[in-house]
Design a protein around this motif. Structure first.
Motif, mmCIF file in Angstrom:
data_model
loop_
_atom_site.group_PDB
_atom_site.id
_atom_site.type_symbol
_atom_site.label_atom_id
_atom_site.label_comp_id
_atom_site.label_asym_id
_atom_site.label_seq_id
_atom_site.Cartn_x
_atom_site.Cartn_y
_atom_site.Cartn_z
ATOM 1 N N TRP A 190 0.863 -1.185 0.000
ATOM 2 C CA TRP A 190 0.000 0.000 0.000
ATOM 3 C C TRP A 190 0.902 1.238 0.000
ATOM 4 O O TRP A 190 0.772 2.137 0.820
ATOM 5 N N GLU B 178 0.526 3.606 3.374
ATOM 6 C CA GLU B 178 -0.734 3.529 4.117
ATOM 7 C C GLU B 178 -0.706 2.259 4.956
ATOM 8 O O GLU B 178 -0.464 1.172 4.442
ATOM 9 N N ARG B 179 -0.910 2.421 6.245
ATOM 10 C CA ARG B 179 -0.887 1.305 7.202
ATOM 11 C C ARG B 179 0.484 0.640 7.246
ATOM 12 O O ARG B 179 0.600 -0.565 7.492
ATOM 13 N N VAL C 153 -3.649 0.473 -3.039
ATOM 14 C CA VAL C 153 -4.986 0.247 -3.623
ATOM 15 C C VAL C 153 -5.763 1.557 -3.763
ATOM 16 O O VAL C 153 -6.624 1.667 -4.631
ATOM 17 N N ASN C 154 -5.487 2.496 -2.880
ATOM 18 C CA ASN C 154 -6.019 3.849 -3.082
ATOM 19 C C ASN C 154 -5.053 4.509 -4.066
ATOM 20 O O ASN C 154 -4.080 5.137 -3.684
ATOM 21 N N LYS D 22 -9.347 -1.257 -6.636
ATOM 22 C CA LYS D 22 -10.285 -0.991 -5.539
ATOM 23 C C LYS D 22 -11.293 0.001 -6.110
ATOM 24 O O LYS D 22 -10.941 1.137 -6.424
ATOM 25 N N GLU E 253 -14.821 3.296 -0.156
ATOM 26 C CA GLU E 253 -14.156 4.367 0.585
ATOM 27 C C GLU E 253 -13.746 5.525 -0.322
ATOM 28 O O GLU E 253 -12.618 6.002 -0.288
ATOM 29 N N ARG F 141 -11.153 -6.103 -6.182
ATOM 30 C CA ARG F 141 -11.420 -6.266 -4.752
ATOM 31 C C ARG F 141 -12.907 -6.236 -4.410
ATOM 32 O O ARG F 141 -13.666 -5.437 -4.974
ATOM 33 N N PHE G 70 -13.832 -5.624 -1.351
ATOM 34 C CA PHE G 70 -13.932 -4.814 -0.129
ATOM 35 C C PHE G 70 -14.729 -3.551 -0.457
ATOM 36 O O PHE G 70 -14.176 -2.508 -0.762
ATOM 37 N N LYS H 186 -11.388 -10.075 1.353
ATOM 38 C CA LYS H 186 -10.696 -10.066 2.650
ATOM 39 C C LYS H 186 -11.135 -11.262 3.485
ATOM 40 O O LYS H 186 -12.241 -11.773 3.312
ATOM 41 N N ASP I 28 -13.199 -5.959 8.339
ATOM 42 C CA ASP I 28 -11.943 -5.323 7.941
ATOM 43 C C ASP I 28 -10.737 -5.786 8.753
ATOM 44 O O ASP I 28 -10.250 -5.025 9.593
ATOM 45 N N PHE I 29 -10.210 -6.945 8.499
ATOM 46 C CA PHE I 29 -8.919 -7.337 9.079
ATOM 47 C C PHE I 29 -8.864 -7.185 10.599
ATOM 48 O O PHE I 29 -7.846 -6.777 11.174
ATOM 49 N N GLU J 260 -2.341 -3.339 11.067
ATOM 50 C CA GLU J 260 -3.133 -2.125 11.259
ATOM 51 C C GLU J 260 -4.032 -2.224 12.486
ATOM 52 O O GLU J 260 -4.185 -1.258 13.230
ATOM 53 N N TYR J 261 -4.628 -3.364 12.681
ATOM 54 C CA TYR J 261 -5.582 -3.536 13.775
ATOM 55 C C TYR J 261 -5.039 -4.442 14.873
ATOM 56 O O TYR J 261 -5.785 -4.866 15.744
ATOM 57 N N HIS K 41 -6.177 4.345 13.880
ATOM 58 C CA HIS K 41 -6.478 3.034 14.473
ATOM 59 C C HIS K 41 -5.477 2.628 15.547
ATOM 60 O O HIS K 41 -5.294 1.446 15.818
HETATM 61 C C1 BDP Z 1 -8.810 -0.405 5.641
HETATM 62 C C2 BDP Z 1 -7.684 0.562 5.814
HETATM 63 C C3 BDP Z 1 -7.572 1.505 4.647
HETATM 64 C C4 BDP Z 1 -7.537 0.713 3.344
HETATM 65 C C5 BDP Z 1 -8.744 -0.203 3.269
HETATM 66 C C6 BDP Z 1 -8.707 -1.130 2.057
HETATM 67 O O1 BDP Z 1 -7.883 1.303 6.994
HETATM 68 O O2 BDP Z 1 -6.409 2.266 4.812
HETATM 69 O O3 BDP Z 1 -7.502 1.561 2.245
HETATM 70 O O4 BDP Z 1 -8.761 -1.041 4.397
HETATM 71 O O5 BDP Z 1 -8.462 -2.303 2.229
HETATM 72 O O6 BDP Z 1 -8.650 -1.393 6.617
HETATM 73 O O7 BDP Z 1 -8.963 -0.680 0.941
#
Ligand code: BDP
Length: 718
Positions: A177, A185-186, A227-228, A305, A309, A342, A344, A378, A383-384, A411-412, A544
């Motif tokens: 990421w 990211e993360r 992915v973003n 993605k 979001e 994805r 998600f 996922k 979310d993970f 992340e979590y 987080h």
């Molecule tokens: C979430 C994350 C975010 C990710 C998103 C994803 O907080 O940063 O962009 O997943 O998987 O858990 O797209």
């Protein structure tokens, strides 16, 4: 005499602190590929079988295998093996692909190896005892060489080998990421490895070490960017930089993939729309893909993605995810490229339980995706989280290639400073029975069984790699990178076996047993001190980092922790049964029956599926409230226990890494206590019940915990 004693002291210093070619203290850079010197007894059994490396040159992956073997043997056995291209001597290791004259007269099971499998076998050729490492491709040979090295690193006998192995999934891919700015990211391990400013001209040697590490565990693909996505990665300027990385990775069997921003035709193509059914848009993607393959001939494909979001996607034009994915898949297909799409998704203005939304949107599309599309799901529907039930899409889309997406970066689960081995979590998900179409069809079987002859299979892991010296931000997070590769190779693998291999290779066989014990209990500890009994998503907002179960003022309901725990005067938990959101109804009837009943649902998923009265009697005999507090304290206690176990390893592993782990465990302990105290203070303000006997009250009031801010926590979205 004195001289002997000095020599002995020098030798034992090397044995303790790493390979003799290392003039520095071990810091984790070498990962599980340390190749530390063998003890003399075992070395004596190995040396006669690794006297020479014979490899016909010309195949870059076979050459890489030979180089790695030479590097590993030099470190472990203490001398560089002789190299040759023909005529093995006694004790040679032969690296060869099917059809090589080196293997003339030897029958090997090439038909069982597929494209990437290998055989490692002890044999006699022309009267000479040799070890054959063979595959249908150079990549198979490379994986076989790493297997032979692992056997030696973990002190196995190598005199009479007969090993046949092949990956069960085709695409074994890391998702970085990484932003083009090099922030991740993360990411909790520094900046992105990819130095875009110096590429393509300067290829940091670290890129090769990254590729070696991946190849050693069978990872054959990498997605370089977030992915973003930023559409700039698809411009020629960046594609040439990407090509330079692809060139470094190629001998190690790793293909490069990119994330593609769905609106790229507008942003860098000058079109007015990104509508997947607009012929000009399809033509733009086709031309773009042709351009990419012109620059990177073995390009892997895309990850997208979409409509999640805030990311653009086909829904913006009232088109389905299948219509979006297929349009891009058609552009990739002539080149053999793969489209990872994805699942998600959760929509901006959708009141449906977030748990249900991906299933609601994707299930009706079953059978509508092209064969070169992999729908990337996922492991859980939210979310993970530290624990979630498996995603209900597994087993529910029998005509669609589904790939697993795990998050390696924590992340979590406490970022880099919490020791949490994720192998146990992944095994739990992979071994879960979907009961679809019938008992025994586990998640692992769903993902490893191609939906038809030509269909793709795969597993993705969100990488935890950055430019920190130790790659992953902590010594123990390397284990999660390692375990991901092993599960992607074989989703039926066992977390404990993987932990044993990793610990022996990374810390030395003598220290492995207590380290494995720590690892095996570690994830459950995090579950207990963060989100016990099936709670989830209680982390502070945005980064987080740390607890935020009280947060209730964010714009969208499902961004708020209160949405997930639903604690009130009556009880706590999310009713996902038929009386509530009925997300449970997305699972097979056997699971609906088991998880829907308070008598049969496991404690671990209780509050995921039920809103339960505070005084509910648990299997332990305690009330739910007392059980909740007890679990929080169990979690903190488990970290204290790990600290004790680690203390016992002082002097038994090298000092720099040992001290780092000790200090990280102390951070973890403080933060586990923070999670426990803040959560207990908050839930007590709602449950209004006394703490059970023997459990200390939080040292501060709730407002004190609420006031904690961490604006600079790492890994935040750009
Ligand atoms: C979430 C994350 C975010 C990710 C998103 C994803 O907080 O940063 O962009 O997943 O998987 O858990 O797209």
């Amino acid at each position: 005499m004195q001289m002997w004693r000095t020599l002995l002291a020098i030798l034992s210093a090397f044995l303790c602190f790493g390979a003799p070619n290392q003039a520095y203290a071990e810091d984790g850079y070498d990962l599980w590929l340390r190749y530390a010197p063998l003890d003399s007894g075992y070395r004596a059994t190995v040396a006669p079988h690794v006297a020479q490396i014979v490899a016909a040159t010309g195949n870059p992956q076979v050459d890489a295998a030979a180089d790695e073997l030479a590097r590993g043997l030099t470190g472990m056995v203490g001398r560089a093996p002789a190299r040759a291209t023909t005529a093995p001597v006694e004790g040679a290791v032969l690296l060869a692909t099917a059809g090589s004259p080196l293997l003339a007269g030897v029958a090997l099971p090439f038909e069982r190896l597929g494209k990437e499998g290998y055989v490692v076998r002890s044999a006699t050729i022309a009267g000479k005892r040799v070890t054959i490492v063979a595959g249908n491709s150079g990549q198979g040979v490379l994986y076989g060489a790493f297997r032979l090295l692992k056997l030696i690193q973990t002190r196995q006998p190598i005199a009479a080998l007969d090993i046949v192995d092949a990956p069960k999934l085709q695409v074994r891919v890391l998702n970085h990421w990484d932003n083009l700015s090099r922030s991740i990211e993360r990411g909790y391990a520094g900046l992105s490895l990819w130095d875009w400013q110096k590429l393509p001209h300067y290829k940091d040697p670290r890129y090769t070490d990254y590729a070696r590490a991946n190849a050693s565990i069978g990872i054959n693909a990498t997605v370089l960017n977030n992915v973003n996505a930023n559409a700039d990665i698809l411009t020629p300027e960046y594609l040439h930089k990407v090509a330079a990385l692809a060139e470094v990775f190629r001998p190690w069997g790793i293909r490069v993939y990119l994330t593609a921003r769905f609106s790229a035709p507008i942003e860098i193509g000058g079109l007015k729309t990104a509508d997947p059914l607009d012929p000009a848009v399809a033509a733009w993607w086709k031309a773009k893909v042709d351009e990419i393959y012109g620059i990177i001939p073995d390009f892997g494909g895309f990850v997208v993605k979409a409509n999640s979001e805030g990311q653009p996607g086909p829904n913006d034009y009232n088109r389905s995810h299948a219509e979006g994915a297929n349009m891009m898949a058609d552009a990739l297909a002539p080149h053999g490229g793969v489209m990872m799409w994805r699942a998600f998704v959760y929509a901006a203005e959708n009141a449906e339980d977030r748990h249900k939304q991906a299933y609601t949107e994707f299930k009706p599309l079953d059978g509508k995706f092209r064969d070169n599309v992999l729908v990337q799901v996922k492991n859980g529907a939210i979310d993970f989280q530290p624990r979630e039930p498996f995603h209900p899409l597994f087993g529910a889309m029998p005509r669609t290639p589904l790939m697993m997406e795990f998050q390696i970066t924590k992340e979590y689960l406490g970022f880099a400073t919490h020791l949490a081995y994720l192998g146990t979590m992944w095994e739990e998900v992979l071994q879960a029975d979907t009961f679809r179409p019938a008992r025994g069809n586990t998640v692992a079987k769903v993902i490893e069984t191609p939906v038809d002859a030509g269909a793709a299979t795969g597993m993705a892991g969100v990488a935890n790699i950055g430019n920190d010296r130790n790659w992953s931000g902590s010594q123990f997070d390397q284990a999660n990178w390692y375990a991901f590769g092993r599960f992607a190779w074989d989703p039926q693998a066992r977390a404990k076996d993987i932990a044993q291999d990793w610990a022996a290779m990374t810390w030395g066989p003598g220290a492995a047993a207590p380290i494995v014990d720590m690892m095996m209990a570690s994830r459950e500890a995090v579950v207990d001190y963060m989100t016990p009994l099936g709670l989830g998503h209680l982390m502070a907002t945005g980064h987080h980092y740390g607890p935020g179960p009280w947060v209730s003022d964010l714009a969208r309901p499902e961004w708020n922790p209160v949405y997930y725990h639903k604690a009130d005067a009556a009880g706590i938990g999310f009713d996902r049964t038929r009386t509530g959101s009925d997300a449970l109804g997305q699972y097979a009837p056997q699971l609906v029956a088991r998880w829907g009943n308070l008598k049969t649902v496991p404690d671990s998923l209780l509050l995921w599926f039920h809103h339960v009265p505070w005084d509910h009697r648990m299997a332990s005999g305690r009330s739910l409230w007392d059980e909740l507090v007890t679990r929080y304290d169990t979690g903190v206690g488990a970290v204290t226990a790990m600290q004790g176990q680690w203390q016992g390893l002082q002097g038994k592993v090298d000092p720099v890494r040992w001290a780092e782990v000790r200090d990280f465990l102390s951070i973890q302990h403080d933060e586990a206590q923070w999670w426990r105290d803040a959560s207990v203070a908050y839930f007590q303000s709602i449950a209004k019940r006394p703490l059970p006997a023997g459990h200390a009250p939080p040292p501060h009031d709730l407002d004190w915990y609420k006031a904690i801010k961490n604006p600079h926590a790492p890994g935040q979205a750009e």
